[in-house]
Design a protein around this motif. Structure first.
Motif, mmCIF file in Angstrom:
data_model
loop_
_atom_site.group_PDB
_atom_site.id
_atom_site.type_symbol
_atom_site.label_atom_id
_atom_site.label_comp_id
_atom_site.label_asym_id
_atom_site.label_seq_id
_atom_site.Cartn_x
_atom_site.Cartn_y
_atom_site.Cartn_z
ATOM 1 N N ASN A 42 0.838 -1.214 0.000
ATOM 2 C CA ASN A 42 0.000 0.000 0.000
ATOM 3 C C ASN A 42 0.865 1.253 0.000
ATOM 4 O O ASN A 42 0.528 2.255 -0.645
ATOM 5 N N TYR A 43 1.955 1.197 0.759
ATOM 6 C CA TYR A 43 2.907 2.313 0.797
ATOM 7 C C TYR A 43 3.439 2.603 -0.610
ATOM 8 O O TYR A 43 3.454 3.748 -1.074
ATOM 9 N N LEU A 44 3.851 1.540 -1.308
ATOM 10 C CA LEU A 44 4.397 1.695 -2.660
ATOM 11 C C LEU A 44 3.330 2.163 -3.641
ATOM 12 O O LEU A 44 3.602 2.946 -4.557
ATOM 13 N N LYS A 45 2.103 1.695 -3.429
ATOM 14 C CA LYS A 45 0.998 2.083 -4.312
ATOM 15 C C LYS A 45 0.693 3.582 -4.164
ATOM 16 O O LYS A 45 0.539 4.310 -5.152
ATOM 17 N N ASP A 46 0.602 4.036 -2.905
ATOM 18 C CA ASP A 46 0.325 5.457 -2.667
ATOM 19 C C ASP A 46 1.480 6.332 -3.146
ATOM 20 O O ASP A 46 1.275 7.394 -3.744
ATOM 21 N N TRP A 47 2.699 5.886 -2.878
ATOM 22 C CA TRP A 47 3.889 6.621 -3.316
ATOM 23 C C TRP A 47 3.896 6.733 -4.838
ATOM 24 O O TRP A 47 4.140 7.806 -5.403
ATOM 25 N N THR A 48 3.587 5.646 -5.516
ATOM 26 C CA THR A 48 3.559 5.649 -6.974
ATOM 27 C C THR A 48 2.508 6.623 -7.501
ATOM 28 O O THR A 48 2.747 7.341 -8.480
ATOM 29 N N LEU A 105 12.630 -4.138 4.576
ATOM 30 C CA LEU A 105 11.623 -4.916 3.844
ATOM 31 C C LEU A 105 12.079 -5.136 2.402
ATOM 32 O O LEU A 105 12.733 -4.273 1.803
ATOM 33 N N GLN A 106 11.702 -6.287 1.838
ATOM 34 C CA GLN A 106 12.096 -6.638 0.473
ATOM 35 C C GLN A 106 10.848 -6.947 -0.347
ATOM 36 O O GLN A 106 10.477 -8.117 -0.504
ATOM 37 N N PRO A 107 10.173 -5.931 -0.862
ATOM 38 C CA PRO A 107 8.980 -6.202 -1.669
ATOM 39 C C PRO A 107 9.316 -7.083 -2.873
ATOM 40 O O PRO A 107 10.434 -7.035 -3.401
ATOM 41 N N ASN A 371 2.608 -1.513 -17.399
ATOM 42 C CA ASN A 371 1.835 -2.529 -16.684
ATOM 43 C C ASN A 371 2.448 -2.891 -15.332
ATOM 44 O O ASN A 371 1.795 -3.531 -14.508
ATOM 45 N N LEU A 372 3.712 -2.492 -15.114
ATOM 46 C CA LEU A 372 4.340 -2.750 -13.815
ATOM 47 C C LEU A 372 3.706 -1.830 -12.770
ATOM 48 O O LEU A 372 3.486 -0.646 -13.032
ATOM 49 N N PRO A 373 3.412 -2.330 -11.572
ATOM 50 C CA PRO A 373 2.593 -1.561 -10.628
ATOM 51 C C PRO A 373 3.277 -0.351 -10.006
ATOM 52 O O PRO A 373 2.606 0.630 -9.671
ATOM 53 N N TYR A 374 4.604 -0.394 -9.825
ATOM 54 C CA TYR A 374 5.276 0.666 -9.074
ATOM 55 C C TYR A 374 6.285 1.403 -9.952
ATOM 56 O O TYR A 374 6.997 0.776 -10.751
ATOM 57 N N PHE A 375 6.358 2.707 -9.773
ATOM 58 C CA PHE A 375 7.201 3.512 -10.664
ATOM 59 C C PHE A 375 8.669 3.099 -10.567
ATOM 60 O O PHE A 375 9.414 3.184 -11.546
#
Length: 567
Positions: A42-48, A105-107, A371-375
């Protein structure tokens, strides 16, 4: 996604007039996250989401000031972003990177993005933010100088790009006159560009010093996130070029001299058809350039064709040259919209066709990686980004025939194909000059601070690599060539990528000569990986090897010369 982030606009166009006060709460909320394995996605999604919107605002402002370099409002809005938002965003992004790195953390799919992030965090310095802004502003000055260069020609005011069409004129005296007119106009800005150069160089040395580096090249290597090769590898590459591509280029120049029936080949003899045929005229109107390029890309792959049609439909192309338009061509991405944008300066030449195919390769890369979810996963090294563009040039080249929906009847098609392959051979030595010059500059910054020394070193490299035609009587024009290579001013060290990528593109093309469908499928699958894999892994996925030794180069020279002979 938090309630606050749910209120973020979906479109960057709604944020074009936002100030930092409007943007800051989203970054503060991210900084307040208590990171865990449960919420890191969620952190990565919001950041993106906030990153992509702000990045798109920047890119839209960047394009707007290039579309018309005399548009004061566009320049002021871009400058306002640089002054008021850019430094604050960089500071905020640094805090978010540090937060994720400190968490341990290692997403999933983040091994390489985390390495890039760690490098960016390590070289970040707050005191460099105003200097990076200043560097961007100097870039505006450079584009203004180059963009305003025009020449009076037969009662008309033409841009340099428009007049260069005359270099293809079978009338040699007319070609020479055009070359001298252009050179005279360019040399008129010699002092202004020298002054600007010294300001750029001082700024870059200070940036590197602030970041704790003894030299700018070491800093820039980290800034460009070059993990898979070293400056020493570049020197090895230059040497391999001198042993393979330089002799091949000399063979091309000598054949051209004989075909033209002249004693000495001069700079104005390089673009004319060697049989003195009229210049290739692939199109008159930009609409024709668009339509036929769409046909060609659809032949390469219906998927790629659909991408291009989307860009036409959504007005994501600015192709025609005009006065006060910034020089060059590029493809940028509007990240939040998941759309690329192509900017170039077409005047009806064959090179315009190749430029649009090249930038369409970048656009295809943008679509595939979106299509990749995170910038962080979509950040691609330039060395492979240019494989996408140069690979597209070669994959598309066999569809330039009119009966394939392209631009040319058979004879002109063969001329265009031959020129393309010859240009690849001729380009690699030039790339070595540009890259070698930049290594010298940042290894010897005190010497390079004097533009006369730059002229001398550029001329030395030119005489070493650009062998086969004569600059006697034009020494000033040749020696100041570095001033007209915008990468040297605006994107230091961004040039070896073109050479490395050309090797990858030629390998993809070699595969396509055996099995086009499989080669295109491998190409697209590599683009879809974005920046989640290393350069050697991306090349491998595309069906190529990341090599730049003499043997690897000789194999490519042999293939190119074989195909040129067949044409």
């Amino acid at each position: 996604m938090s309630n606050n982030f749910k209120n973020l606009p979906d479109a960057a166009k709604q944020m074009m007039n936002w100030s930092w006060i409007d943007i800051e709460p989203y970054y503060k909320e991210l900084q307040a996250y208590k990171l865990s394995a449960n919420n890191v996605n969620n952190y990565l999604k919001d950041w993106t989401k906030i990153h992509d919107l702000v990045d798109e605002v920047y890119n839209r402002l960047y394009v707007a000031k290039d579309v018309n370099t005399m548009d004061k409002d566009a320049e002021e809005r871009y400058q306002r972003f640089l002054n008021e938002i850019f430094p604050k965003v960089r500071e905020a992004e640094q805090k978010l990177k540090t937060k994720l790195l400190d968490s341990g953390l290692q997403p999933s799919g983040f091994d390489l993005p985390l390495r890039r992030m760690a490098t960016e965090a390590k070289i970040f310095r707050s005191e460099n933010l105003p200097l990076l802004v200043e560097q961007q502003k100097l870039g505006i000055e450079y584009n203004k100088i180059i963009g305003s260069q025009t020449v009076e020609w037969e009662g008309k005011e033409l841009t340099i790009t428009q007049l260069k069409v005359e270099y293809q004129n079978p009338d040699r005296s007319r070609r020479e006159y055009a070359f001298r007119k252009i050179s005279e106009r360019q040399l008129a800005d010699r002092q202004a560009l020298n002054d600007l150069w010294q300001r750029f160089l001082k700024l870059r040395l200070k940036i590197a010093q602030n970041a704790g580096f003894s030299d700018y090249r070491s800093y820039r290597w980290q800034e460009l996130l070059r993990f898979d090769y070293t400056p020493e590898n570049c020197q090895q590459f230059h040497k391999a070029i001198s042993e393979t591509f330089v002799p091949a280029a000399v063979r091309i120049y000598e054949k051209r001299r004989k075909d033209l029936g002249i004693d000495v080949l001069k700079p104005w003899d390089l673009d004319v058809d060697p049989k003195n045929l009229p210049p290739l005229k692939p199109f008159v109107e930009v609409s024709e350039l668009q339509t036929k390029t769409a046909n060609i890309l659809n032949k390469v792959s219906p998927k790629i064709g659909k991408y291009f049609q989307t860009m036409v439909k959504e007005n994501l192309l600015d192709l025609a040259n005009r006065k006060n338009k910034a020089p060059g061509g590029y493809c940028t991405t509007f990240e939040a919209s998941k759309r690329p944008f192509i900017f170039m300066n077409a005047v009806g030449m064959h090179q315009d066709v190749m430029t649009l195919l090249h930038e369409s390769g970048h656009a295809c890369h943008s679509f595939e990686a979106s299509n990749l979810p995170y910038f962080q996963q979509r950040q691609v090294g330039l060395e492979f980004a240019e494989v996408a563009s140069m690979g597209m040039e070669l994959l598309a080249s066999s569809y330039l025939l009119k009966d394939q929906g392209g631009f040319y009847e058979a004879d002109d098609f063969h001329r265009a194909r031959k020129k393309h392959l010859e240009d690849i051979i001729i380009f690699l030595p030039y790339m070595a000059v540009v890259d070698g010059f930049q290594h010298w500059v940042y290894e010897n910054p005190n010497q390079a601070m004097e533009p006369d020394n730059c002229d001398r070193y550029w001329a030395k490299l030119w005489n070493q690599f650009m062998v086969g035609y004569d600059w006697q009587g034009l020494e000033d024009v040749m020696a100041t060539g570095w001033q007209r290579k915008l990468h040297i001013y605006l994107e230091p060290f961004y040039y070896v990528e073109y050479g490395l990528a050309q090797l990858g593109a030629c390998q993809i093309w070699a595969n396509a000569l055996q099995d086009q469908a499989t080669a295109v499928a491998n190409y697209l699958s590599a683009l879809a990986l974005g920046g989640t894999k290393s350069l050697p892994e991306l090349y491998q996925q595309a069906g190529a090897k990341f090599r730049f030794d003499t043997n690897a180069l000789q194999m490519i020279v042999d293939l190119l010369e074989q195909k040129i002979e067949a044409v």
